[in-house]
Scaffold this active site. Structure first.
Site, short mmCIF file in Angstrom:
data_model
loop_
_atom_site.label_atom_id
_atom_site.label_comp_id
_atom_site.label_asym_id
_atom_site.label_seq_id
_atom_site.Cartn_x
_atom_site.Cartn_y
_atom_site.Cartn_z
CD GLU A 252 -1.94 2.26 1.28
OE1 GLU A 252 -1.87 3.00 0.26
OE2 GLU A 252 -1.83 2.67 2.43
CB CYS A 286 -1.11 7.05 1.22
SG CYS A 286 -2.39 6.05 2.01
#
Length: 485
Positions: A252, A286
């Site tokens: 991720e 993110c």
């Protein structure tokens, strides 16, 4: 009773008990003040070798433990996170530079992850298959064995929990390496919770350390899955290293997410979405909005309202004051943010708000009239910087939104839901939110991106089963057949 009050964990790693690591201990630093909070124990590659061997031995017994008993451990962990929420909040705020709002979100999400994982432990894990032969044929999922979890600094508690809770629930052992800057709230607190929850020794081992520790956690032959959350360059390196041993990776990674604002929106509501999705935790997420693509008919109004919201946000020490944003995590990251903004302004972007800092406290910043060449628009900033750009047609918005190496999250704001859905269908993204900003995460939903934002998904029963188990085909006959040999 407090989780960390007796201090037995200080300067130590966790292998099922708190022991000195082979590496030199180091201080946990409070970003807001520079104060030393405690000493963190540090592991070495040698510690990882021993930990992986230990984990492989105890994992087989854990996999054979009735699912209801594994679920009970996760349920007790959820209760302990709830019981000690105030203490945990304090550590998250101080060590990771959070606000009370952000730390509260992390604690609540960690409780939810434990509850989801408890349910996952007893969820269906296979299906019957038709067979042309007189036998029972089934597909079932079996634990992979040992899982390495490498988590980041920005949301250290939840981004450790999101991987380790389902991995444990499904019968695996976990080696955990939190970011060195947040090893207490990303590791020590979690180890203490599961210690109190009655997790058998050796199933969760905390190994703070640097690159060499992470590398050893990938290379250990007992490790069959590596779950990493962090930057795209680091993810590429981990993927390449793990490929040598055919170790599965779940990566991720970074993002530079777009928020597309159509011309028919309530501009004030749109600016509220844009401000929250971009500036929460000082943009150190993110899935934060990196690019605001706004229809030309409302562009000026949107820029003005976004700048007004940025100017109104308070920035400071979230432990000692009720503020909207805390500090950037460290000087290196601050320099990165500062450099991108300065180069963007020099390249022609219009500075509408912010652009200044006091120590690690960087003001929320709005850059208007950005282009594809604007550094802060083109790259992942990981700071409180909003880059705004106009578009004239939906086709142009789609091209601009898709023009990125990343593909994590997409937000589309508009009253014409068919038009918004059409944009969602044409822009590569792992997460899409229509009439919302990009900062969203549910424990029962698959999370992850495409392109340079990562591989695979974590979260939700189906994705977690795929992450932390292997598929096995099993057949069963009443008696052995005779073959023509």
């Amino acid at each position: 009773m407090t989780l960390l009050g007796d201090g037995t964990w200080a300067g130590r790693i966790f292998t099922g008990s708190w022991l000195p690591g082979s590496g030199l201990g180091y201080p946990a630093i409070e970003p807001a003040t520079g104060a030393e909070l405690a000493e963190v124990g540090q592991a070495t590659a040698g510690d990882v070798v021993v930990a992986a061997q230990r984990a492989a031995v105890v994992q087989t017994g854990w996999a054979a433990t009735p699912a209801v008993e594994r679920a009970a451990v996760l349920s007790r962990a959820a209760a302990l996170f709830e019981e000690h929420a105030e203490e945990i909040n304090e550590w998250v705020v101080r060590e990771s530079g959070s606000t009370r709002l952000k730390s509260g979100l992390e604690v609540a999400a960690s409780i939810a992850e434990c509850r989801e994982a408890a349910a996952l432990a007893t969820a269906p894990y296979g299906e019957l298959l038709h067979s042309p032969m007189p036998r029972i044929s089934m597909e079932r999922r079996v634990p992979v064995g040992v899982v390495s979890v490498i988590s980041p600094f920005n949301f250290p508690l939840i981004l450790s929990m999101r991987s380790l809770a389902p991995a444990l629930a499904l019968g695996n052992a976990v080696l955990l390496k939190p970011d060195q800057r947040t090893a207490i709230c990303g590791g020590v607190l979690i180890a203490r919770v599961f210690e109190e929850a009655g997790l058998p020794e050796g199933l969760l081992q905390l190994l703070p350390g640097g690159v060499e520790v992470g590398s050893a956690m990938i290379d250990a032959p007992q490790v069959r899955v590596v779950s990493f959350t962090g930057s795209t360059p680091a993810g590429r390196a981990i993927g390449a290293q793990a490929a040598k041993t055919l170790t599965r990776t779940h990566l991720e990674l970074g993002g530079n997410s777009a928020l597309v604002v159509l011309g028919d929106v309530d501009v004030a509501a749109a600016a509220s979405c844009g401000a929250f999705g971009n500036f929460v935790h000082s943009g150190q997420a993110c899935m934060a909005i990196g690019r605001h693509l706004v229809h030309e008919s409302i562009y000026d109004d949107y820029v003005a309202l976004l700048a007004k919201k940025a100017d109104a946000l308070t920035v400071g020490d979230g432990f000692r004051a009720d503020v909207a944003l805390g500090p950037i995590i460290d000087q290196k990251q601050l320099n990165h943010v500062k450099d991108l903004v300065e180069r963007s302004v020099a390249d022609g972007a219009r500075l509408v708000a912010g652009g200044t800092h006091d120590g690690l406290f960087y003001r929320p910043t709005v850059l208007a009239d950005c282009t594809s060449a604007t550094p802060a628009y083109r790259e992942e900033v990981f700071g409180p910087v909003a880059c705004v750009r106009p578009f004239s047609t939906v086709d142009e918005a789609v091209v601009l939104a898709a023009d990125s190496e990343y593909g994590l999250a997409l937000g589309v704001l508009g009253n014409d839901l068919a038009a918004a859905m059409a944009i969602a269908d044409r822009v590569p993204a792992g997460l899409v939110h229509i009439n919302d900003q990009t900062f969203n995460d549910d424990p029962n939903a698959p999370f992850g991106g495409v392109r340079a934002s990562g591989t695979s998904r974590v979260g939700g029963a189906r994705a977690n089963l795929e992450c932390y188990t292997d598929t096995q085909w099993l057949t069963l006959r009443a008696t052995a057949p005779r073959y023509p040999f």
